[in-house]
Design a protein around this motif. Structure first.
Motif, PDB file in Angstrom:
ATOM      1  N   GLY A  21       0.861  -1.191   0.000  1.00 29.68           N
ATOM      2  CA  GLY A  21       0.000   0.000   0.000  1.00 29.68           C
ATOM      3  C   GLY A  21       0.889   1.229   0.000  1.00 29.68           C
ATOM      4  N   ASN A  22       0.619   2.174   0.892  1.00 29.58           N
ATOM      5  CA  ASN A  22       1.470   3.370   0.950  1.00 29.58           C
ATOM      6  C   ASN A  22       2.570   3.236   1.992  1.00 29.58           C
ATOM      7  N   GLN A  23       2.709   2.063   2.561  1.00 26.67           N
ATOM      8  CA  GLN A  23       3.724   1.878   3.598  1.00 26.67           C
ATOM      9  C   GLN A  23       5.100   1.594   2.977  1.00 26.67           C
ATOM     10  N   GLN A  24       6.114   1.718   3.788  1.00 28.37           N
ATOM     11  CA  GLN A  24       7.488   1.415   3.350  1.00 28.37           C
ATOM     12  C   GLN A  24       7.807  -0.055   3.573  1.00 28.37           C
ATOM     13  N   TYR A  25       7.097  -0.669   4.513  1.00 26.27           N
ATOM     14  CA  TYR A  25       7.450  -2.020   4.943  1.00 26.27           C
ATOM     15  C   TYR A  25       6.197  -2.745   5.426  1.00 26.27           C
ATOM     16  N   GLY A  26       6.122  -4.022   5.209  1.00 27.00           N
ATOM     17  CA  GLY A  26       5.077  -4.844   5.813  1.00 27.00           C
ATOM     18  C   GLY A  26       3.796  -4.929   5.006  1.00 27.00           C
ATOM     19  N   ILE A  27       2.717  -5.264   5.693  1.00 23.94           N
ATOM     20  CA  ILE A  27       1.455  -5.568   5.014  1.00 23.94           C
ATOM     21  C   ILE A  27       0.413  -4.499   5.349  1.00 23.94           C
ATOM     22  N   ASP A  28      -0.166  -3.892   4.315  1.00 25.30           N
ATOM     23  CA  ASP A  28      -1.239  -2.930   4.512  1.00 25.30           C
ATOM     24  C   ASP A  28      -2.567  -3.695   4.402  1.00 25.30           C
ATOM     25  N   VAL A  29      -3.283  -3.777   5.515  1.00 24.11           N
ATOM     26  CA  VAL A  29      -4.488  -4.605   5.576  1.00 24.11           C
ATOM     27  C   VAL A  29      -5.530  -4.138   4.559  1.00 24.11           C
ATOM     28  N   GLU A  30      -5.663  -2.818   4.394  1.00 27.61           N
ATOM     29  CA  GLU A  30      -6.667  -2.305   3.441  1.00 27.61           C
ATOM     30  C   GLU A  30      -6.319  -2.729   2.007  1.00 27.61           C
ATOM     31  N   THR A  31      -5.025  -2.735   1.679  1.00 29.63           N
ATOM     32  CA  THR A  31      -4.612  -3.161   0.331  1.00 29.63           C
ATOM     33  C   THR A  31      -4.893  -4.653   0.134  1.00 29.63           C
ATOM     34  N   ALA A  32      -4.622  -5.439   1.167  1.00 21.56           N
ATOM     35  CA  ALA A  32      -4.915  -6.880   1.075  1.00 21.56           C
ATOM     36  C   ALA A  32      -6.418  -7.081   0.862  1.00 21.56           C
ATOM     37  N   SER A  33      -7.242  -6.284   1.549  1.00 16.26           N
ATOM     38  CA  SER A  33      -8.706  -6.409   1.393  1.00 16.26           C
ATOM     39  C   SER A  33      -9.130  -6.044  -0.026  1.00 16.26           C
ATOM     40  N   ARG A  34      -8.502  -4.999  -0.578  1.00 18.40           N
ATOM     41  CA  ARG A  34      -8.882  -4.588  -1.931  1.00 18.40           C
ATOM     42  C   ARG A  34      -8.536  -5.690  -2.945  1.00 18.40           C
ATOM     43  N   ILE A  35      -7.359  -6.286  -2.771  1.00 21.52           N
ATOM     44  CA  ILE A  35      -6.971  -7.382  -3.678  1.00 21.52           C
ATOM     45  C   ILE A  35      -7.959  -8.544  -3.512  1.00 21.52           C
ATOM     46  N   ALA A  36      -8.360  -8.805  -2.256  1.00 15.79           N
ATOM     47  CA  ALA A  36      -9.325  -9.887  -1.996  1.00 15.79           C
ATOM     48  C   ALA A  36     -10.666  -9.595  -2.683  1.00 15.79           C
ATOM     49  N   ARG A  37     -11.075  -8.317  -2.704  1.00 16.99           N
ATOM     50  CA  ARG A  37     -12.349  -7.972  -3.379  1.00 16.99           C
ATOM     51  C   ARG A  37     -12.232  -8.239  -4.879  1.00 16.99           C
ATOM     52  N   ASP A  38     -11.056  -7.951  -5.441  1.00 16.53           N
ATOM     53  CA  ASP A  38     -10.832  -8.226  -6.867  1.00 16.53           C
ATOM     54  C   ASP A  38     -10.878  -9.729  -7.141  1.00 16.53           C
ATOM     55  N   VAL A  39     -10.280 -10.494  -6.219  1.00 18.28           N
ATOM     56  CA  VAL A  39     -10.294 -11.957  -6.367  1.00 18.28           C
ATOM     57  C   VAL A  39     -11.744 -12.439  -6.302  1.00 18.28           C
ATOM     58  N   LYS A  40     -12.525 -11.825  -5.416  1.00 24.92           N
ATOM     59  CA  LYS A  40     -13.937 -12.224  -5.254  1.00 24.92           C
ATOM     60  C   LYS A  40     -14.725 -12.021  -6.555  1.00 24.92           C
ATOM     61  N   GLN A  41     -14.498 -10.866  -7.198  1.00 22.43           N
ATOM     62  CA  GLN A  41     -15.196 -10.600  -8.470  1.00 22.43           C
ATOM     63  C   GLN A  41     -14.916 -11.708  -9.478  1.00 22.43           C
ATOM     64  N   ALA A  42     -13.645 -12.093  -9.567  1.00 28.13           N
ATOM     65  CA  ALA A  42     -13.250 -13.134 -10.528  1.00 28.13           C
ATOM     66  C   ALA A  42     -13.829 -14.481 -10.106  1.00 28.13           C
ATOM     67  N   HIS A  43     -13.788 -14.753  -8.824  1.00 26.72           N
ATOM     68  CA  HIS A  43     -14.301 -16.009  -8.271  1.00 26.72           C
ATOM     69  C   HIS A  43     -15.808 -16.118  -8.534  1.00 26.72           C
ATOM     70  N   ASP A  44     -16.514 -14.998  -8.389  1.00 28.80           N
ATOM     71  CA  ASP A  44     -17.965 -14.977  -8.635  1.00 28.80           C
ATOM     72  C   ASP A  44     -18.304 -15.272 -10.097  1.00 28.80           C
ATOM     73  N   MET A  45     -17.341 -15.027 -10.987  1.00 29.26           N
ATOM     74  CA  MET A  45     -17.588 -15.340 -12.408  1.00 29.26           C
ATOM     75  C   MET A  45     -17.348 -16.821 -12.690  1.00 29.26           C
ATOM     76  N   GLY A  46     -16.943 -17.568 -11.657  1.00 27.52           N
ATOM     77  CA  GLY A  46     -16.751 -19.013 -11.820  1.00 27.52           C
ATOM     78  C   GLY A  46     -15.338 -19.427 -12.187  1.00 27.52           C
ATOM     79  N   VAL A  47     -14.387 -18.492 -12.085  1.00 28.21           N
ATOM     80  CA  VAL A  47     -13.000 -18.834 -12.428  1.00 28.21           C
ATOM     81  C   VAL A  47     -12.328 -19.491 -11.220  1.00 28.21           C
ATOM     82  N   GLU A  48     -11.596 -20.570 -11.462  1.00 28.81           N
ATOM     83  CA  GLU A  48     -10.820 -21.213 -10.386  1.00 28.81           C
ATOM     84  C   GLU A  48      -9.522 -20.429 -10.228  1.00 28.81           C
TER      85      GLU A  48
END
Ligand code: UDP
Length: 238
Positions: A21-48
């Motif tokens: 995300g905008n951090q210098q180091y480590g994991i930005d939880v909000e960025t991980a959530s956004r990527i997860a939402r993108d994965v969800k959209q693809a998953h909802d279309m039936g893609v493995e």
């Protein structure tokens, strides 16, 4: 008209840096959530979907060797970093309502499952998002190579690489205004022109197994599912 995915099973390579995300180091939880939402959209279309996650936001082998560390040792530390990212992504993915499993190339029985190809296959068939952790399990490799390896083992129809920019350029578009973007390339062109898509081992493995590589910006919300429908901006290596 609803969007039609062009692939049945894909592997998403998510770099460690994408989780900063905008951090210098480590994991930005909000960025991980956004990527997860993108994965969800693809998953909802039936893609493995399976995911290989990097570790650069926490530790890279080269930063250890730069400080005089033995490379194999530093690389094992880098692989551990990918396990931390995998667990963070799993949390974000499950919060979006998807079922997921982390499979580590370095067995870590109390933390996640070991990587067993047939088990991974079964998880995917059951609609679970499979996150491959610890790269290939071997030092001297990268998570890009792990991504190509797992994509081949899982017989994925495409390897989708999320980066900081919307495709492959002849030079860094963040540094050069005149950088040219490619719509399509062959695997051999990527190697011959030494383009910074993935390392040569990963490209060769994808080429030998006829796996197309789709390069897109992981920062543009919704772009993952668009790319799977061959919409929006991305570069296709095939
Ligand atoms: N690594 C390794 N073997 C692998 C995959 C990764 O030794 O099969 C180590 C290596 O030190 C690397 C680090 O793990 O620097 C993190 O992975 P990478 O740099 O590929 O992550 P990314 O750039 O995608 O964030």
């Amino acid at each position: 008209m609803s969007k039609e995915p062009q692939y049945k099973r894909v592997l998403l390579k998510c770099s460690g840096e994408a989780l900063l995300g905008n951090q210098q180091y480590g994991i930005d939880v909000e960025t991980a959530s956004r990527i997860a939402r993108d994965v969800k959209q693809a998953h909802d279309m039936g893609v493995e979907i399976c995911i290989v996650v990097g570790g650069g936001n926490i530790f890279r082998g080269v930063s250890g060797t730069a400080q005089g560390m033995d490379q194999a040792n530093a690389d094992y530390m880098g692989m551990m970093a990918t396990v931390m990212n995998a667990l963070a992504l799993q949390h974000a993915i499950e919060k979006e309502g998807m079922d997921s499993r982390v499979l580590s190339a370095i067995p870590m029985a109390t933390v996640c499952e070991p990587y067993i190809r047939r088990r991974a296959e079964r998880h995917l068939e059951r609609g679970r998002v499979v996150i491959f952790a610890a790269g290939t399990g071997n030092p001297f490799f990268t998570t890009d190579t792990a991504a190509a390896l797992r994509a081949a083992e899982m017989k994925c129809d495409a390897l989708v690489k999320g980066t900081n920019v919307d495709g492959v350029y002849d030079k860094d578009p963040k540094k050069f205004d005149d950088a040219q973007r490619f719509e399509t390339l062959t695997h051999l062109e990527v190697i011959a022109k030494d383009l910074k898509v993935m390392d040569a081992a990963a490209i060769s493995l994808a080429r030998e197994n006829n796996i197309p590589i789709l390069v897109f910006s992981i920062h543009d919300e919704g772009s993952f599912s668009n790319v799977l429908c061959k919409e929006g901006k991305f570069t296709e290596v095939k």
